[in-house]
Motif scaffolding. Structure first.
Motif, short mmCIF file in Angstrom:
data_model
loop_
_atom_site.label_atom_id
_atom_site.label_comp_id
_atom_site.label_asym_id
_atom_site.label_seq_id
_atom_site.Cartn_x
_atom_site.Cartn_y
_atom_site.Cartn_z
N LEU A 130 -12.90 0.87 11.40
CA LEU A 130 -11.75 0.04 11.02
C LEU A 130 -11.05 0.61 9.79
CD1 LEU A 130 -13.32 -3.50 11.60
CD2 LEU A 130 -11.35 -2.53 12.82
N ALA A 131 -11.83 1.14 8.86
CA ALA A 131 -11.24 1.66 7.62
C ALA A 131 -10.59 3.02 7.82
CB ALA A 131 -12.32 1.74 6.54
N HIS A 132 -10.99 3.74 8.88
CA HIS A 132 -10.47 5.11 9.09
C HIS A 132 -9.91 5.24 10.50
CE1 HIS A 132 -12.19 6.52 5.31
NE2 HIS A 132 -13.21 5.73 5.60
N PRO A 133 -8.64 4.84 10.68
CA PRO A 133 -8.08 4.76 12.03
C PRO A 133 -7.96 6.09 12.76
CG PRO A 133 -6.55 3.90 10.36
CD PRO A 133 -7.75 4.38 9.63
N HIS A 134 -8.05 7.24 12.03
CA HIS A 134 -7.93 8.52 12.73
C HIS A 134 -9.28 9.01 13.27
CE1 HIS A 134 -9.07 9.55 8.65
NE2 HIS A 134 -9.45 10.73 9.07
N ILE A 135 -10.36 8.26 13.01
CA ILE A 135 -11.69 8.71 13.43
C ILE A 135 -12.01 8.27 14.86
CG2 ILE A 135 -14.17 8.34 12.96
CD1 ILE A 135 -12.81 10.43 11.21
N ARG A 136 -12.51 9.24 15.67
CA ARG A 136 -12.88 8.98 17.08
C ARG A 136 -14.34 8.57 17.21
NH1 ARG A 136 -15.48 12.97 20.34
NH2 ARG A 136 -15.01 14.43 18.67
N LEU A 137 -15.21 9.23 16.40
CA LEU A 137 -16.65 9.10 16.62
C LEU A 137 -17.37 9.03 15.27
CD1 LEU A 137 -18.84 9.32 18.91
CD2 LEU A 137 -18.83 11.79 18.51
N VAL A 138 -18.30 8.06 15.15
CA VAL A 138 -19.13 8.00 13.94
C VAL A 138 -20.56 8.37 14.34
CG1 VAL A 138 -19.94 6.57 12.02
CG2 VAL A 138 -17.70 6.12 13.02
N LEU A 139 -21.16 9.28 13.57
CA LEU A 139 -22.52 9.74 13.88
C LEU A 139 -23.44 9.47 12.71
CD1 LEU A 139 -20.82 12.93 15.00
CD2 LEU A 139 -22.42 11.87 16.58
N ASN A 140 -24.68 9.07 13.03
CA ASN A 140 -25.68 8.89 11.98
C ASN A 140 -26.45 10.19 11.81
OD1 ASN A 140 -27.37 7.75 10.08
ND2 ASN A 140 -28.77 6.90 11.61
N GLY A 200 -20.90 4.86 16.91
CA GLY A 200 -19.67 4.09 17.12
C GLY A 200 -18.57 5.03 17.57
N ALA A 201 -17.65 4.50 18.40
CA ALA A 201 -16.56 5.35 18.89
C ALA A 201 -15.35 4.48 19.20
CB ALA A 201 -16.99 6.10 20.14
N ARG A 202 -14.20 5.15 19.26
CA ARG A 202 -12.97 4.47 19.67
C ARG A 202 -12.74 4.84 21.13
NH1 ARG A 202 -10.12 2.66 15.47
NH2 ARG A 202 -10.92 4.19 14.01
N VAL A 203 -12.73 3.87 22.01
CA VAL A 203 -12.54 4.15 23.43
C VAL A 203 -11.30 3.39 23.88
CG1 VAL A 203 -13.60 4.10 25.73
CG2 VAL A 203 -15.05 4.27 23.70
N GLY A 204 -10.22 4.15 24.16
CA GLY A 204 -8.95 3.53 24.59
C GLY A 204 -8.50 2.45 23.63
N SER A 229 -17.90 10.79 27.53
CA SER A 229 -16.55 11.36 27.46
C SER A 229 -15.99 11.33 26.04
CB SER A 229 -15.62 10.62 28.41
OG SER A 229 -15.65 9.25 28.08
N VAL A 230 -16.43 10.37 25.19
CA VAL A 230 -15.92 10.35 23.81
C VAL A 230 -16.98 10.82 22.81
CG1 VAL A 230 -14.17 8.56 24.08
CG2 VAL A 230 -16.51 7.92 23.50
N GLY A 231 -18.16 11.17 23.35
CA GLY A 231 -19.27 11.50 22.45
C GLY A 231 -19.39 12.99 22.13
N SER A 232 -18.42 13.81 22.62
CA SER A 232 -18.54 15.25 22.40
C SER A 232 -18.46 15.57 20.90
CB SER A 232 -17.42 15.99 23.13
OG SER A 232 -17.38 17.32 22.67
N THR A 233 -19.35 16.47 20.45
CA THR A 233 -19.35 16.84 19.03
C THR A 233 -18.79 18.24 18.80
OG1 THR A 233 -21.67 17.41 19.34
CG2 THR A 233 -21.22 15.32 18.27
N ARG A 234 -18.28 18.86 19.87
CA ARG A 234 -17.65 20.18 19.70
C ARG A 234 -16.20 19.95 19.31
NH1 ARG A 234 -15.04 24.73 21.34
NH2 ARG A 234 -16.26 26.64 21.57
N VAL A 235 -15.82 20.41 18.11
CA VAL A 235 -14.46 20.16 17.62
C VAL A 235 -13.90 21.40 16.95
CG1 VAL A 235 -14.67 17.66 17.21
CG2 VAL A 235 -15.45 19.26 15.45
#
Ligand SMILES: C[S@@+](CC[C@H](N)C(=O)[O-])C[C@H]1O[C@@H](n2cnc3c(N)ncnc32)[C@H](O)[C@@H]1O
Length: 390
Positions: A127-137, A154-158, A169-175
């Motif tokens: 919520l605090a970082h709207p440009h983030i797709r995926l949060v990883l621990n 956590g992830a943003r899906v649609g 599909s949203v969990g890829s860590t290759r960037v």
């Protein structure tokens, strides 16, 4: 974060030009300068080191960036709404206040006592970082290959925030991470990479330029713990700085990403599958290798003007096996990072000097500089040593 210092009247025009080139830091605020006549425009980490025209008439200054507050950037405020003010206060400093951004991913470290709040932490961060797709621990760096154990939390899906059953599909860590005008392919689940080392890489660039000036020719560089190659990204971007280069790593997945990166940075046709170290081009030695065994290959011994040692928990112990790689027919340099407790820095400096051949008289001796905390007692430090010819 770098900021471009532009006169107040030229802010709008520069914002447009920077945005068009993708060099404006997303989500960050333009700041007022203390002189009242300038504003400080936040630059994306991918913007070139030397800003070209028309930006080259403005000074670049380094200062802490400030988040754009149209979205409440304070994740604790979101967290308080999700778990309650009392819970936030009860766990005080245990909440993961720091995080690392790698492209559109955010990496946090959740303490064991807060595990049950993992979904709420992920949601508050998203919520605090709207440009983030995926949060990883981040469950820590594992083994000799220094790969982080990362779990998606956590992830943003649609447009929706999801903290459970995160789709692959949203969990890829290759960037692709943009840094100093280059795109660096990385996958923190497969090979070590940290965006926090950009300033370290810029420092290596400036030392490499000093060495080039001393030698009056492009230098040969050996990066035997190269990971996905971020040090080379910065060095290869500087015209006529690098002649021959060696880049190797023990981790085949790091070498796979390195080859992908080199294909773009070096504009040559590198193979795509990782392979044991070999001379891929006349001036490029690349591949999988144990750095401690490189000195067994006579063609690599006594060749390199700059050797980068980036395995900080073992640097001092490994120095004797790396020194033979240095080109001792002229001045050369070892650039290294070391993890050490603050009270032992003096002893570590002496140990480094004992492990090295004669130093160049008149230049500063190697001396560990603290870069940041590694744990409550350990510090991550770096040094450079100017080695005299034999
Ligand atoms: C701290 S990481 C640094 C990676 C890279 N230089 C960077 O700045 O991102 C250390 C790297 O050394 C590699 N490594 C560990 N032991 C090694 C060895 N004996 N020989 C070669 N590489 C090794 C790991 O796979 C890892 O990629």
């Amino acid at each position: 974060m770098r900021h471009l210092r532009v006169p107040n009247r030229a802010v709008e025009e520069n914002l447009t030009l920077l945005r068009d080139r993708g060099w404006l830091a997303p989500g960050m605020r333009v700041l007022s300068h203390e002189d009242g006549e300038h504003r400080l425009v936040p630059l994306d980490p991918g913007a070139p080191i030397e800003m070209p025209a028309p930006f080259d008439i403005h000074e670049t200054v380094l200062l802490e960036g400030s988040l754009d507050s149209r979205v409440d950037p304070n994740w604790r405020n979101h967290l308080a709404l999700l778990v309650g003010e009392e819970e936030v206060a009860a766990f005080g400093e245990d909440w993961p206040s720091s995080h690392e951004f790698i492209s559109d991913m955010m990496i946090v470290r959740i303490e064991n006592n807060l595990e049950k709040y993992t979904p709420q932490i992920a949601e508050a961060k998203l919520l605090a970082h709207p440009h983030i797709r995926l949060v990883l621990n981040d469950e820590g760096v594992q083994g000799e290959l220094r790969i982080r154990e990362l779990t998606p939390i956590g992830a943003r899906v649609g447009g929706e925030i999801v903290t459970d059953n995160i789709p692959d599909s949203v969990g890829s860590t290759r960037v692709l991470v943009r840094e100093s005008g280059r795109a660096i392919a990385c996958d923190p689940n497969k090979a070590y990479f940290s965006t926090k080392l950009q300033s370290e890489r810029l420092e290596t660039l400036s030392l490499a330029k000093e060495l080039r000036q001393l030698l009056d020719r492009p230098i040969s560089v050996c990066d035997p713990f190269c990971g996905v190659g971020p040090a080379l990204a910065t060095l290869l971007a500087e015209p006529d700085l690098i002649g021959h280069a060696l880049a190797s790593d023990l981790n085949p997945e790091a070498v796979r990403l390195l080859l992908d990166n080199l294909r773009r940075w070096d504009r040559r046709n590198y193979p795509s599958e990782p392979f044991p170290i070999s001379r891929v081009f006349e001036d490029r030695v690349i591949g999988i290798a144990d750095a401690t065994q490189l000195c067994e290959d006579h063609s690599l011994v006594g060749y390199w003007d700059l050797v980068i040692v980036n395995l900080p928990h073992r640097t001092i112990e490994l120095l004797p096996s790396l020194v033979p790689l240095l080109n001792r027919s002229n001045p050369s340099m070892i650039r290294g990072r070391v993890i050490v407790s603050e009270s032992e820095i003096g002893d570590a400096n002496e140990e480094i000097k004992r492990a090295l051949p004669n130093l160049i008289q008149g230049l500063p001796e190697p001396s560990l500089r603290i870069k940041r905390d590694y744990s409550s007692t350990l510090r991550l430090c770096s040094f450079e040593a100017w080695i005299s010819p034999e």
